[in-house]
Design a protein around this motif. Structure first.
Motif, PDB file in Angstrom:
ATOM      1  N   VAL A  49       0.867  -1.190   0.000  1.00 11.95           N
ATOM      2  CA  VAL A  49       0.000   0.000   0.000  1.00 11.95           C
ATOM      3  C   VAL A  49       0.901   1.237   0.000  1.00 11.95           C
ATOM      4  N   GLU A  94       0.095   4.708  -0.045  1.00 10.86           N
ATOM      5  CA  GLU A  94      -0.190   5.902   0.751  1.00 10.86           C
ATOM      6  C   GLU A  94      -0.088   5.566   2.236  1.00 10.86           C
ATOM      7  N   TRP A 132      -1.185   6.809   5.044  1.00 11.52           N
ATOM      8  CA  TRP A 132      -2.388   6.806   5.890  1.00 11.52           C
ATOM      9  C   TRP A 132      -3.218   5.550   5.660  1.00 11.52           C
ATOM     10  N   LYS A 133      -3.250   5.058   4.420  1.00 15.38           N
ATOM     11  CA  LYS A 133      -3.995   3.830   4.138  1.00 15.38           C
ATOM     12  C   LYS A 133      -3.295   2.625   4.754  1.00 15.38           C
ATOM     13  N   LYS A 134      -1.977   2.599   4.630  1.00 19.32           N
ATOM     14  CA  LYS A 134      -1.207   1.490   5.197  1.00 19.32           C
ATOM     15  C   LYS A 134      -1.385   1.455   6.712  1.00 19.32           C
ATOM     16  N   ILE A 137      -9.119  -1.682   0.265  1.00 21.43           N
ATOM     17  CA  ILE A 137      -8.512  -0.366   0.053  1.00 21.43           C
ATOM     18  C   ILE A 137      -8.901   0.140  -1.329  1.00 21.43           C
ATOM     19  N   VAL A 176     -10.293   3.417   3.123  1.00 22.01           N
ATOM     20  CA  VAL A 176     -10.036   2.050   3.573  1.00 22.01           C
ATOM     21  C   VAL A 176     -11.348   1.588   4.204  1.00 22.01           C
ATOM     22  N   LYS A 232     -11.808   7.483   5.692  1.00 18.95           N
ATOM     23  CA  LYS A 232     -11.131   8.354   4.727  1.00 18.95           C
ATOM     24  C   LYS A 232      -9.902   8.968   5.390  1.00 18.95           C
ATOM     25  N   LYS A 233      -9.117   9.652   4.591  1.00 26.26           N
ATOM     26  CA  LYS A 233      -7.901  10.278   5.109  1.00 26.26           C
ATOM     27  C   LYS A 233      -8.256  11.177   6.294  1.00 26.26           C
TER      28      LYS A 233
END
Length: 114
Positions: free
Chosen positions: A13, A15, A17-19, A59, A64, A93-94
């Motif tokens: 992953v 990004e 923040w997603k990871k 994702i 996510v 979301k972020k």
């Protein structure tokens, strides 16, 4: 039990923040279901208890998503989850913060009858 394919999926992953969210969600599933099995299915991490779906991390471009299966009897915060009664999804979301305790308790509760 940790699965190398799931490790690789999360490592890939891009990004941060997603990871980070994916790692948090995976850890809470392992805490909620001590004997959980995990595997990549339909190109995303699935978590199983006794061979039945308990949760999935998905994702997408801007979120996510975390789905809890067997969710029909759960008390869930209004407006937080979408989906049919047996399968509830929260989209993070972020900038979202994960209510780890809430999600872990609901995963634990939902999977207790699997």
């Amino acid at each position: 039990m940790m699965n190398q394919e799931v490790v690789d999926y999360i490592e890939a992953v891009e990004e941060p923040w997603k990871k980070e969210l994916a790692v948090q969600l995976r850890e809470l599933v392992h805490r909620a279901i001590p004997d959980v099995q995990e595997r990549i299915q339909y190109k995303k991490p699935h978590f199983l208890k006794d061979g039945k779906y308990a949760a999935v991390i998905s994702i997408s471009k801007d979120a996510v998503s975390f789905t809890i299966f067997n969710a029909s009897g759960l008390e869930l915060p209004e407006g937080m989850f979408d989906g049919p009664p047996e399968r509830k999804t929260v989209k993070l979301k972020k900038g979202s913060t994960v209510d780890v305790d809430l999600l872990a308790s609901r995963v634990s509760q939902a999977s207790s009858t699997l």
